[in-house]
Scaffold this motif. Structure first.
Motif, PDB file in Angstrom:
ATOM      1  N   SER A  83      -8.744  12.212 -17.213  1.00 33.77           N
ATOM      2  CA  SER A  83      -8.667  13.622 -17.561  1.00 33.77           C
ATOM      3  C   SER A  83      -7.867  14.377 -16.514  1.00 33.77           C
ATOM      4  O   SER A  83      -8.014  14.136 -15.312  1.00 33.77           O
ATOM      5  CB  SER A  83     -10.075  14.222 -17.638  1.00 33.77           C
ATOM      6  OG  SER A  83     -10.021  15.631 -17.717  1.00 33.77           O
ATOM      7  N   PRO A  84      -7.028  15.330 -16.938  1.00 34.77           N
ATOM      8  CA  PRO A  84      -6.333  16.172 -15.964  1.00 34.77           C
ATOM      9  C   PRO A  84      -7.235  17.254 -15.384  1.00 34.77           C
ATOM     10  O   PRO A  84      -6.789  18.026 -14.533  1.00 34.77           O
ATOM     11  CB  PRO A  84      -5.199  16.777 -16.797  1.00 34.77           C
ATOM     12  CG  PRO A  84      -5.758  16.853 -18.179  1.00 34.77           C
ATOM     13  CD  PRO A  84      -6.635  15.635 -18.325  1.00 34.77           C
ATOM     14  N   VAL A  85      -8.490  17.323 -15.859  1.00 37.07           N
ATOM     15  CA  VAL A  85      -9.450  18.317 -15.359  1.00 37.07           C
ATOM     16  C   VAL A  85     -10.686  17.555 -14.865  1.00 37.07           C
ATOM     17  O   VAL A  85     -11.768  17.647 -15.441  1.00 37.07           O
ATOM     18  CB  VAL A  85      -9.849  19.319 -16.466  1.00 37.07           C
ATOM     19  CG1 VAL A  85     -10.403  20.599 -15.850  1.00 37.07           C
ATOM     20  CG2 VAL A  85      -8.690  19.639 -17.379  1.00 37.07           C
ATOM     21  N   PRO A  86     -10.554  16.799 -13.773  1.00 34.71           N
ATOM     22  CA  PRO A  86     -11.666  15.938 -13.353  1.00 34.71           C
ATOM     23  C   PRO A  86     -12.896  16.697 -12.890  1.00 34.71           C
ATOM     24  O   PRO A  86     -13.977  16.107 -12.797  1.00 34.71           O
ATOM     25  CB  PRO A  86     -11.057  15.125 -12.199  1.00 34.71           C
ATOM     26  CG  PRO A  86      -9.908  15.952 -11.706  1.00 34.71           C
ATOM     27  CD  PRO A  86      -9.367  16.648 -12.916  1.00 34.71           C
ATOM     28  N   ALA A  87     -12.771  17.992 -12.608  1.00 28.70           N
ATOM     29  CA  ALA A  87     -13.945  18.770 -12.203  1.00 28.70           C
ATOM     30  C   ALA A  87     -14.963  18.893 -13.332  1.00 28.70           C
ATOM     31  O   ALA A  87     -16.153  19.071 -13.081  1.00 28.70           O
ATOM     32  CB  ALA A  87     -13.524  20.165 -11.740  1.00 28.70           C
TER      33      ALA A  87
ATOM     34  N   ALA B 174      -9.249  25.390 -24.302  1.00 29.19           N
ATOM     35  CA  ALA B 174      -8.572  25.357 -23.006  1.00 29.19           C
ATOM     36  C   ALA B 174      -9.597  25.153 -21.903  1.00 29.19           C
ATOM     37  O   ALA B 174     -10.786  25.440 -22.071  1.00 29.19           O
ATOM     38  CB  ALA B 174      -7.796  26.651 -22.772  1.00 29.19           C
ATOM     39  N   ALA B 175      -9.127  24.680 -20.761  1.00 29.45           N
ATOM     40  CA  ALA B 175      -9.987  24.520 -19.589  1.00 29.45           C
ATOM     41  C   ALA B 175      -9.281  25.102 -18.383  1.00 29.45           C
ATOM     42  O   ALA B 175      -8.052  24.997 -18.250  1.00 29.45           O
ATOM     43  CB  ALA B 175     -10.295  23.048 -19.345  1.00 29.45           C
ATOM     44  N   ALA B 176     -10.055  25.734 -17.498  1.00 31.48           N
ATOM     45  CA  ALA B 176      -9.538  26.214 -16.222  1.00 31.48           C
ATOM     46  C   ALA B 176     -10.277  25.508 -15.102  1.00 31.48           C
ATOM     47  O   ALA B 176     -11.504  25.387 -15.131  1.00 31.48           O
ATOM     48  CB  ALA B 176      -9.727  27.726 -16.104  1.00 31.48           C
TER      49      ALA B 176
END
Length: 403
Positions: A100-104, A362-364
């Motif tokens: 994932s590009p959003v590992p958080a 979307a994710a931030a």
């Protein structure tokens, strides 16, 4: 660029998709479960056990029915549930794609909310943000692949279909943009897009998800399960409507996924109870027509949340058919993980399960906003048209985020 607005949700839960209106201004986080790919245990079983410990009856969803208003003697409102695309693939026993590009963001999140008599004044934020939407700045979008790369992936799927490996594969691209300021107002704009059935935000430490999805992945009420796969897109004009209704390619693609969802529900359904009461009905989302169907089933006695999640995750409309073969193809082709997109987000209450499929989502995280978009590929797909369709789906999401 530190995201000032990203903090744990220990305050109000008014943004959670599907939370009852009576709880929106009186629900406070009591407990949270998080699981990531690579953690021990079966995530479907773990989340069912976690919710059961908080007096949510999720071990048998085959016939319960109660009020949406919390019982004064029972202070649990319900729970938000999020499952990433990778979390769903684990539940299904399928191939995992790129990281994932959003590992958080964890791959499974369940947040239990309690009902409190304390009401925060209307309009007061959950926590101080320190910045206003006037400080919001969004940089240029940087895609994870070029239009040519996307088109080449479409051609590779068509080759796999011609070989007989798969019948249909959903191909998804990703883009990210750097930002400054508080991302929460931008994510809230996304949730207000016309046609968003599953409109809301879920937050954690250093991350937030904004959802404007029109698609029902799973709804359960009184033992009846419903999924509404969306497959087929066109401009929301009279000409676009006529072209979508007349397209044999779009209808064939749609019916293939309806059959897949019928099969998924059959794993948890009472014998002979799977039905398709509505087929290929058009519904608008922002400036697009989308074709959707209703697939329903009566749940088999004893069917719990874990079994349901294994049956429907990840959603067939964003994987393809057969599902496990499509997941293997996705893992081979897509250079960036799907992260928060193509998963599930919604509400589990005393009376219902209601999960949307996280398209138009979307994710931030700390410094970047991420979006995803794609479409189903069949043997008749035109690569250039598929690239254009993905761009048309992403455009309203990007515009809402930019403000």
């Amino acid at each position: 660029m530190k995201p000032v607005g990203l903090y744990p949700t220990h305050g109000l839960a008014r943004d959670i998709p599907g939370i009852p209106a009576a709880c929106r201004d009186q629900a406070w986080e009591r407990s949270r479960f998080e699981w990531r790919v690579g953690d021990p245990g079966d995530p479907a079983a773990l989340v069912e056990a976690f919710l059961s410990r908080h007096n949510l009856i999720v071990n048998d969803l085959s016939g319960r029915c109660s009020s949406e208003v919390p019982d004064p003697e029972h202070d649990i409102c319900g729970a938000a549930l999020f499952v990433s695309a990778a979390g769903g693939a684990v539940m299904a026993g399928g191939a995992l794609g790129a990281p994932s590009p959003v590992p958080a963001v964890p791959d499974v999140v369940a947040v239990v909310y309690e009902h409190s008599a304390t009401v925060r004044p209307s309009g007061e934020p959950d926590a101080p943000s320190g910045q206003t939407d006037g400080d919001w700045r969004l940089g240029a979008w940087r895609p994870s692949w070029t239009p040519a790369d996307h088109a080449a992936a479409v051609e590779q799927v068509r080759t796999s279909i011609a070989r007989g490996d798969v019948y249909q594969v959903n191909v998804v691209g990703h883009a990210a943009a750097a930002y400054a300021g508080d991302p929460l107002p931008a994510l809230r704009r996304l949730t207000r897009l016309a046609g968003a059935r599953y409109a809301g935000i879920l937050r954690g430490e250093g991350w937030a998800i904004g959802c404007g999805s029109p698609e029902t992945l799973l709804r359960v009420r009184g033992g009846e399960a419903l999924t509404r796969p969306i497959k087929g897109t066109g401009p929301a004009t009279e000409a676009g409507r006529a072209a979508l209704l007349a397209s044999p390619k779009e209808r064939a693609e749609h019916v293939m996924i309806v059959d897949l969802m019928r099969n998924d529900l059959a794993h948890v359904a009472a014998t002979g109870s799977v039905r398709v009461p509505r087929l290929f009905a058009l519904r608008p989302w922002v400036d697009l027509w989308q074709a959707e169907s209703d697939v329903t089933a009566r749940l088999r006695p004893g069917t719990g949340l874990a079994e349901l999640l294994r049956a429907v995750c990840p959603g067939g409309s964003v994987t393809g058919a057969p599902k496990l073969a499509a997941l293997a193809e996705i893992a081979r082709l897509e250079p960036v993980g799907r992260g928060v997109s193509m998963g599930a987000l919604g509400w589990i209450g005393p009376d219902r399960v209601d999960l949307g499929l996280t398209i138009r989502t979307a994710a931030a995280d700390e410094g970047l906003v991420h979006v995803w978009a794609g479409g189903g590929i069949t043997i008749d797909s035109d690569p250039a048209a598929e690239v254009a369709e993905a761009a048309a789906k992403a455009a309203p999401v990007r515009a809402a985020l930019r403000g």
